[in-house]
Write a protein that holds these residues in place. Sequence first.
Motif, PDB file in Angstrom:
ATOM      1  N   SER A 190      25.200  26.255  37.281  1.00 39.68           N
ATOM      2  CA  SER A 190      24.015  26.032  38.161  1.00 39.68           C
ATOM      3  C   SER A 190      23.302  24.848  37.732  1.00 39.68           C
ATOM      4  CB  SER A 190      22.907  27.074  38.140  1.00 39.68           C
ATOM      5  OG  SER A 190      21.981  26.622  39.053  1.00 39.68           O
ATOM      6  N   LEU A 191      23.100  23.834  38.730  1.00 37.89           N
ATOM      7  CA  LEU A 191      22.514  22.490  38.904  1.00 37.89           C
ATOM      8  C   LEU A 191      21.152  22.670  39.370  1.00 37.89           C
ATOM      9  CD1 LEU A 191      25.724  20.225  39.680  1.00 37.89           C
ATOM     10  CD2 LEU A 191      24.688  20.754  37.442  1.00 37.89           C
ATOM     11  N   THR A 192      20.823  23.575  40.084  1.00 39.00           N
ATOM     12  CA  THR A 192      19.552  23.502  40.735  1.00 39.00           C
ATOM     13  C   THR A 192      18.355  23.110  39.868  1.00 39.00           C
ATOM     14  OG1 THR A 192      19.373  25.821  40.702  1.00 39.00           O
ATOM     15  CG2 THR A 192      20.277  24.842  42.685  1.00 39.00           C
ATOM     16  N   ASP A 193      18.461  23.588  38.746  1.00 41.90           N
ATOM     17  CA  ASP A 193      17.167  23.119  38.057  1.00 41.90           C
ATOM     18  C   ASP A 193      17.496  21.892  37.303  1.00 41.90           C
ATOM     19  OD1 ASP A 193      15.440  25.071  39.055  1.00 41.90           O
ATOM     20  OD2 ASP A 193      16.355  26.677  37.534  1.00 41.90           O
ATOM     21  N   ALA A 253      26.712  13.683  37.510  1.00 37.63           N
ATOM     22  CA  ALA A 253      25.419  13.060  36.994  1.00 37.63           C
ATOM     23  C   ALA A 253      24.423  13.306  38.096  1.00 37.63           C
ATOM     24  CB  ALA A 253      25.758  11.630  37.054  1.00 37.63           C
ATOM     25  N   VAL A 254      23.399  13.846  37.613  1.00 41.93           N
ATOM     26  CA  VAL A 254      22.241  14.126  38.581  1.00 41.93           C
ATOM     27  C   VAL A 254      21.197  13.338  38.474  1.00 41.93           C
ATOM     28  CG1 VAL A 254      20.570  16.216  39.024  1.00 41.93           C
ATOM     29  CG2 VAL A 254      22.714  16.812  38.150  1.00 41.93           C
ATOM     30  N   TYR A 255      20.816  12.853  39.856  1.00 40.54           N
ATOM     31  CA  TYR A 255      19.458  11.866  39.798  1.00 40.54           C
ATOM     32  C   TYR A 255      18.463  12.530  40.592  1.00 40.54           C
ATOM     33  CZ  TYR A 255      23.094   8.412  38.388  1.00 40.54           C
ATOM     34  OH  TYR A 255      24.052   7.831  37.628  1.00 40.54           O
ATOM     35  N   THR A 263      20.702  13.588  34.073  1.00 42.19           N
ATOM     36  CA  THR A 263      21.341  14.405  33.146  1.00 42.19           C
ATOM     37  C   THR A 263      22.981  14.469  33.512  1.00 42.19           C
ATOM     38  OG1 THR A 263      20.728  16.481  34.361  1.00 42.19           O
ATOM     39  CG2 THR A 263      19.392  15.765  32.579  1.00 42.19           C
ATOM     40  N   LEU A 264      23.732  14.853  32.691  1.00 42.05           N
ATOM     41  CA  LEU A 264      25.228  15.106  32.950  1.00 42.05           C
ATOM     42  C   LEU A 264      25.545  16.224  32.568  1.00 42.05           C
ATOM     43  CD1 LEU A 264      26.504  11.768  31.021  1.00 42.05           C
ATOM     44  CD2 LEU A 264      26.315  12.094  33.515  1.00 42.05           C
ATOM     45  N   ALA A 281      21.586  17.854  48.037  1.00 45.09           N
ATOM     46  CA  ALA A 281      22.741  17.032  47.228  1.00 45.09           C
ATOM     47  C   ALA A 281      22.990  18.138  45.947  1.00 45.09           C
ATOM     48  CB  ALA A 281      22.514  15.775  46.790  1.00 45.09           C
ATOM     49  N   VAL A 282      22.011  18.257  45.457  1.00 51.45           N
ATOM     50  CA  VAL A 282      22.303  19.052  44.136  1.00 51.45           C
ATOM     51  C   VAL A 282      22.620  20.602  44.668  1.00 51.45           C
ATOM     52  CG1 VAL A 282      20.984  19.945  42.066  1.00 51.45           C
ATOM     53  CG2 VAL A 282      20.426  17.526  42.900  1.00 51.45           C
TER      54      VAL A 282
END
Length: 464
Positions: free
Chosen positions: A41-44, A68-70, A49-50, A30-31
């Motif tokens: 980049s959202l990988t880390d 929004a990352v879960y 976090t938003l 998903a991420v």
Amino acid sequence: MRTVFDDTICAPATAAGGALSIIRVSGPAAVAKVSAIFSASLTDAPGYTLHFGTLRDGETVLDEVVAAVYRSPHSYTGEDCVELSCHGSTYIVSRILDLLTASGVRMAEPGEFTQRAFLSGKMDLAQAEAVADVIASQTAAAHRVALTQLRGGFSDELSGMREELLEIASLIELELDFGEEDVEFADRSRLSNLLSLVRSHIGRLIESFRLGNAIKNGVPVAIVGKTNAGKSTLLNALLGEDRAIVSEIPGTTRDTIEETFNIDGTLFRLIDTAGLRESEDRIEQIGISRAYEKLASAQIVIGMLDLTAPLPDLVASAWQIADALTAGQRLILWLNKTDVVGSAALSAAQTALNELSAARDAVLLTGSAREGAGLDSLRAALSETWSSLGNASESTLVTNTRHLEALRLADDALCRVESGLGNVPTDLLAQDLREALYHIGAITGEVTDTEILNNIFSHFCIGK
Ligand code: GDP
């Protein structure tokens, strides 16, 4: 039970038409998949976090969004999850879904996010079903019942009951072990006490369905009476001001649409009994017998009486309605069309109905459906009648027919155990006990099969 999925799914989580839309993405990739089309980049990115940024379709900026990352297991599904808040344009939503699916993310089936939540052990089956109830709740009472179930209140009660059943099972297994040696059962009266305790517990839950179902789907009310008495007019008048909250609920027979209205926080559901009248016509007769069947499912019946009809006909019609009721149903008689009859005719009718009203504990009201006169008294009578049915319950309520059926089957099996004690071979008792345990376990999904699961989740409409 813990299932790990290797594919990643996506779907809109909000209905079309609002200013914002949310697209939910869940699964191991998903991420990474969202990150690939996001401006940063959202990988880390850690969980909870938003991230504000743009979503890109190649060189073209599609929208400014918040991601929004879960992180697993701290998400709704228990998997890595991203919720994208974008502008509520159907074009934007479909383009984002196109981009995600082109990258290998699969469109979710109805209910699949919740199914994953269940299969990955985030919630049991009864809680998963409560998600749909919370979303559908229309009144404070329905919301409270659904939320209690979602938070595991019902599940806790069932697991307590399972413990009790396991204790009974251990006593029966003891007898099985010693059976061949002809050892007298150690404590048969304890066994029978435990059985009657569990059965009365199940009985209370089964009984609670009447209230639970009324709270969830509305207190079933039927308006019956002769043609032209004013039933449709009254129905429209009752629904009138509340039309905005009127919703369509499929009837128990699934071939009718029933409408609901709210009085002081209680939801009432008008059962469509159109056609409840004498008829020579065969086809119409079928309709009438259906209408009588539906009448049986009402808790409150409003008997419509036409003041412009000859008095003997009016009285006969009132008795006919009263005689069609079954035990536990409450009757409100509504003398309609006060706007066109004189006070003498009105009081003659009231006097003529006094006997019936007293004999059947019926509330007698007068008014004009067309003019809207007397509607407040009718609303108050509906509210009071419902309260008088003894519905102030703080305990767990069963609201789901699947749960009701499972409880009934469990109780049937326990009834066989209870009546078989002492005269049925112990291995048969043990078998019935296992059956009871199976049915109780099926409610929370401790035991279940794929077909049942698919059936339950395919009826979810979340995000559709
Ligand atoms: P239903 O067959 O029982 O559903 O009756 P309807 O609601 O269709 O009403 C039959 C007729 O009676 C219509 O012409 C209505 O306008 C009229 N009607 C209904 N309620 C009233 C009322 O309170 N006063 C008067 N004068 N006419 C009414």
